[in-house]
Scaffold this motif. Structure first.
Motif, PDB file in Angstrom:
ATOM      1  N   ALA A 100       0.767  -1.438  -0.187  1.00  0.00           N
ATOM      2  CA  ALA A 100      -0.079  -0.043  -0.049  1.00  0.00           C
ATOM      3  C   ALA A 100       0.719   1.164  -0.149  1.00  0.00           C
ATOM      4  O   ALA A 100       0.268   2.442   0.090  1.00  0.00           O
ATOM      5  CB  ALA A 100      -1.052  -0.066   1.307  1.00  0.00           C
ATOM      6  N   VAL A 101       2.198   1.201   0.067  1.00  0.00           N
ATOM      7  CA  VAL A 101       3.011   2.330   0.200  1.00  0.00           C
ATOM      8  C   VAL A 101       3.264   2.663  -1.250  1.00  0.00           C
ATOM      9  O   VAL A 101       3.821   3.858  -1.527  1.00  0.00           O
ATOM     10  CB  VAL A 101       4.316   2.447   0.948  1.00  0.00           C
ATOM     11  N   MET A 102       3.172   1.998  -2.217  1.00  0.00           N
ATOM     12  CA  MET A 102       3.488   2.014  -3.549  1.00  0.00           C
ATOM     13  C   MET A 102       2.606   2.981  -4.229  1.00  0.00           C
ATOM     14  O   MET A 102       1.261   2.363  -4.627  1.00  0.00           O
ATOM     15  CB  MET A 102       3.668   0.679  -4.323  1.00  0.00           C
ATOM     16  N   PRO A 103       2.934   4.156  -4.915  1.00  0.00           N
ATOM     17  CA  PRO A 103       1.923   5.005  -5.674  1.00  0.00           C
ATOM     18  C   PRO A 103       1.052   4.182  -6.810  1.00  0.00           C
ATOM     19  O   PRO A 103       0.132   4.401  -6.959  1.00  0.00           O
ATOM     20  CB  PRO A 103       2.866   6.189  -6.110  1.00  0.00           C
ATOM     21  N   GLY A 104       1.885   3.275  -7.560  1.00  0.00           N
ATOM     22  CA  GLY A 104       1.371   2.589  -8.579  1.00  0.00           C
ATOM     23  C   GLY A 104       0.144   1.942  -8.313  1.00  0.00           C
ATOM     24  O   GLY A 104      -0.925   1.746  -8.897  1.00  0.00           O
TER      25      GLY A 104
ATOM     26  N   SER B 230      -0.883   9.354   0.274  1.00  0.00           N
ATOM     27  CA  SER B 230      -2.183   9.020   0.845  1.00  0.00           C
ATOM     28  C   SER B 230      -1.937   8.394   2.283  1.00  0.00           C
ATOM     29  O   SER B 230      -2.432   7.450   2.784  1.00  0.00           O
ATOM     30  CB  SER B 230      -3.064   8.154   0.237  1.00  0.00           C
ATOM     31  N   PRO B 231      -1.248   9.137   3.194  1.00  0.00           N
ATOM     32  CA  PRO B 231      -1.195   8.649   4.695  1.00  0.00           C
ATOM     33  C   PRO B 231      -2.384   8.684   5.164  1.00  0.00           C
ATOM     34  O   PRO B 231      -3.415   9.268   5.056  1.00  0.00           O
ATOM     35  CB  PRO B 231      -0.041   9.697   5.343  1.00  0.00           C
ATOM     36  N   LEU B 232      -2.661   7.703   6.139  1.00  0.00           N
ATOM     37  CA  LEU B 232      -3.821   7.755   6.943  1.00  0.00           C
ATOM     38  C   LEU B 232      -3.738   9.196   7.831  1.00  0.00           C
ATOM     39  O   LEU B 232      -2.998   9.186   8.600  1.00  0.00           O
ATOM     40  CB  LEU B 232      -3.765   6.573   8.060  1.00  0.00           C
ATOM     41  N   LYS B 233      -5.021  10.028   7.636  1.00  0.00           N
ATOM     42  CA  LYS B 233      -5.194  11.071   8.327  1.00  0.00           C
ATOM     43  C   LYS B 233      -6.553  11.515   8.367  1.00  0.00           C
ATOM     44  O   LYS B 233      -7.074  11.317   7.350  1.00  0.00           O
ATOM     45  CB  LYS B 233      -4.076  12.249   8.201  1.00  0.00           C
ATOM     46  N   PRO B 234      -7.213  12.236   9.264  1.00  0.00           N
ATOM     47  CA  PRO B 234      -8.446  12.736   9.111  1.00  0.00           C
ATOM     48  C   PRO B 234      -8.539  13.781   7.901  1.00  0.00           C
ATOM     49  O   PRO B 234      -7.818  14.595   8.070  1.00  0.00           O
ATOM     50  CB  PRO B 234      -9.031  13.209  10.226  1.00  0.00           C
ATOM     51  N   ALA B 235      -9.714  13.636   7.206  1.00  0.00           N
ATOM     52  CA  ALA B 235     -10.013  14.747   6.310  1.00  0.00           C
ATOM     53  C   ALA B 235     -10.555  15.943   7.064  1.00  0.00           C
ATOM     54  O   ALA B 235     -10.761  16.008   8.399  1.00  0.00           O
ATOM     55  CB  ALA B 235     -11.076  14.207   5.258  1.00  0.00           C
TER      56      ALA B 235
ATOM     57  N   ARG C 276       3.482   2.692   9.682  1.00  0.00           N
ATOM     58  CA  ARG C 276       3.385   2.437   8.223  1.00  0.00           C
ATOM     59  C   ARG C 276       2.389   3.156   7.539  1.00  0.00           C
ATOM     60  O   ARG C 276       2.579   3.926   6.349  1.00  0.00           O
ATOM     61  CB  ARG C 276       3.412   0.939   7.836  1.00  0.00           C
ATOM     62  N   ASP C 277       1.125   2.983   8.003  1.00  0.00           N
ATOM     63  CA  ASP C 277       0.069   3.699   7.522  1.00  0.00           C
ATOM     64  C   ASP C 277       0.117   5.429   7.632  1.00  0.00           C
ATOM     65  O   ASP C 277      -0.307   6.148   6.533  1.00  0.00           O
ATOM     66  CB  ASP C 277      -1.499   3.174   7.836  1.00  0.00           C
ATOM     67  N   MET C 278       0.624   5.893   8.694  1.00  0.00           N
ATOM     68  CA  MET C 278       0.566   7.094   8.983  1.00  0.00           C
ATOM     69  C   MET C 278       1.601   8.016   8.364  1.00  0.00           C
ATOM     70  O   MET C 278       1.786   8.921   7.996  1.00  0.00           O
ATOM     71  CB  MET C 278       0.258   7.428  10.506  1.00  0.00           C
ATOM     72  N   GLY C 279       2.768   6.949   8.270  1.00  0.00           N
ATOM     73  CA  GLY C 279       4.106   7.571   8.116  1.00  0.00           C
ATOM     74  C   GLY C 279       4.718   7.552   6.486  1.00  0.00           C
ATOM     75  O   GLY C 279       5.303   8.002   5.843  1.00  0.00           O
TER      76      GLY C 279
END
Ligand code: C5P
Length: 211
Positions: A88-92, A176-181, A169-172
């Motif tokens: 999920a870290v890969m932009p493609g 598209s890191p995990l964060k609230p809109a 991993r998801d926030m860093g």
């Protein structure tokens, strides 16, 4: 009913999956757990003995994801979740999957999607955005309980460490890191059971729709 898109984001084991399914049932909308799309990519790579760090190979797997054949029972495996957060870290990979997710969101009469970047990237114009969270220890406790119920042997500290790694991993990640809109409602379920969380979310949805 007019087109209605509900975006639900949050970290692992926050309760967003159950909440999304219940909301979708109640509102009679189709539901997509977008985590399953990342898991499907990881699953295919693992099954074929392919590396998890080769973007070209992972993108090829992402292009083959078919939303109608995502099998939650197979994909919910713990190791697949961990591998999913690597691809999920890969932009493609994200680009290919986001395209599919947007097509799902565009269907009539709308949809409920849950994931990490729905309100920020996939559906920035969603009608309602929720960011569901809970303390890491509480999320680990829930995940540990689930595993016990399935008869899986699990060490609580290992489950907690895993949740913390996945959060990092998801926030860093840079894409598209995990964060609230900015316009998301924050729903902290640390002290709530699922029914209370559901009623609170439904209340937010009802108020937003009549506003
Ligand atoms: O939600 P779930 O645990 O099934 O997601 C697996 C992994 O997929 C997450 O840890 C995250 O890295 C990735 N994911 C993502 N964006 C989404 C949904 C999931 O990056 N919208």
């Amino acid at each position: 009913m007019s087109h209605l898109v509900i975006a639900i984001d949050g970290p692992a084991a926050s309760g967003k999956g159950t909440l999304s399914r219940k909301l979708a049932d109640k509102l009679e909308l189709p539901h997509l757990d977008t985590g399953l799309t990342y898991r499907a990519v990881a699953h295919q790579l693992l099954q074929n003995g392919q590396p998890l760090d080769n973007e070209a190979v992972a993108v090829e797997a992402a292009r083959q994801v078919d939303l109608s054949s995502l099998d939650k029972d197979v994909l919910s495996d713990h190791a697949i979740g961990d591998a999913a957060s690597k691809v999920a870290v890969m932009p493609g990979v994200r680009k290919a999957l986001v395209e599919l997710q947007r097509v799902f969101a565009a269907q009539s009469p709308g949809a409920v999607l849950d994931g990490r970047d729905i309100g920020t990237v996939v559906c920035p114009d969603a009608d309602i955005k929720l960011f569901v969270t809970a303390y890491p220890r509480e999320r680990a406790r829930r995940r540990w309980n689930e595993m016990q119920l399935k008869g899986q042997d699990a060490d609580f500290d290992a489950v907690l460490a895993d949740i913390q790694h996945r959060d990092e991993r998801d926030m860093g990640r840079s894409d598209s890191p995990l964060k609230p809109a900015e316009d998301a409602y924050l729903l902290d379920t640390s002290e709530m059971d699922i029914e209370t969380a559901f009623r609170t979310a439904l209340d937010i949805v009802d108020k937003s729709r009549t506003a």
